[in-house]
Design a protein around this motif. Sequence first.
Motif, mmCIF file in Angstrom:
data_model
loop_
_atom_site.group_PDB
_atom_site.id
_atom_site.type_symbol
_atom_site.label_atom_id
_atom_site.label_comp_id
_atom_site.label_asym_id
_atom_site.label_seq_id
_atom_site.Cartn_x
_atom_site.Cartn_y
_atom_site.Cartn_z
ATOM 1 N N THR A 55 81.440 -3.027 17.763
ATOM 2 C CA THR A 55 80.158 -2.873 18.456
ATOM 3 C C THR A 55 80.004 -4.003 19.455
ATOM 4 O O THR A 55 80.706 -5.023 19.386
ATOM 5 N N MET A 56 79.042 -3.823 20.345
ATOM 6 C CA MET A 56 78.760 -4.860 21.329
ATOM 7 C C MET A 56 78.361 -6.160 20.640
ATOM 8 O O MET A 56 78.784 -7.258 21.027
ATOM 9 N N GLY B 94 86.160 0.471 19.588
ATOM 10 C CA GLY B 94 84.795 -0.044 19.673
ATOM 11 C C GLY B 94 84.065 0.516 20.875
ATOM 12 O O GLY B 94 84.450 1.520 21.466
ATOM 13 N N SER B 95 83.004 -0.142 21.239
ATOM 14 C CA SER B 95 82.164 0.265 22.367
ATOM 15 C C SER B 95 82.757 -0.286 23.654
ATOM 16 O O SER B 95 82.158 -1.151 24.316
ATOM 17 N N ALA C 27 80.555 -0.235 26.901
ATOM 18 C CA ALA C 27 79.449 -1.198 26.884
ATOM 19 C C ALA C 27 79.967 -2.622 27.017
ATOM 20 O O ALA C 27 79.371 -3.453 27.713
#
Length: 198
Positions: A1-2, A132-133, A136
């Motif tokens: 994630t971010m 993952g992201s 972003a």
Amino acid sequence: TMGRAIRTPAFWALFLVYFWTAVAAYAVLPQSVAILVERGFDPLVAAGAFGFTGLLSTVGIIAMGWISDRVGRFPSVVGSYVMSIAGTSCLLAITWYQDWVLVYGFVILFGLVQGARGPVIAALVAVLYRGGSVGAIFGTLSMALGLGASMGSYLSGLLHDVTGDYVASFALAIAGSVLGCLSYTFSKSLRTETLRQS
């Protein structure tokens, strides 16, 4: 994630690479035509030199991808920084020597690596944060590009206005390239392309 990405040293190393590289590029680009005209080159020639740097950047971006696939991203990136520093040094030397060799040196060396590190950084984001992201994370890192570009352009113009020449402006660009290269070189995650948690 971010959220997890920003807690890794690799994220901030990439942020600094983007930031300092943009400072270096945009401390040069807005001033490159002006210095050539001020040093006695024909304005059309100066504009042509600027145009050719943009044209060569297309070649450089493609070549950087090809080279990095064969010799590795780390040596390719370091080599590109050396070329940026050499190209900027050619432009700086025009302050004292109005020589066509220096113009060609700037156009070829700086032009070939202008923007060439972008695809490498995009690939590193995908490698380090796979699953993952990525979008972003890459988008957030791109903020560093905008910050560095605005700071490089502003400070370069300010330094010219204060000093009356381009020596300090191009010294800023060279320093930006050095700091970008060091940010890449001293990050174990970027060198080895393995993610280390904070």
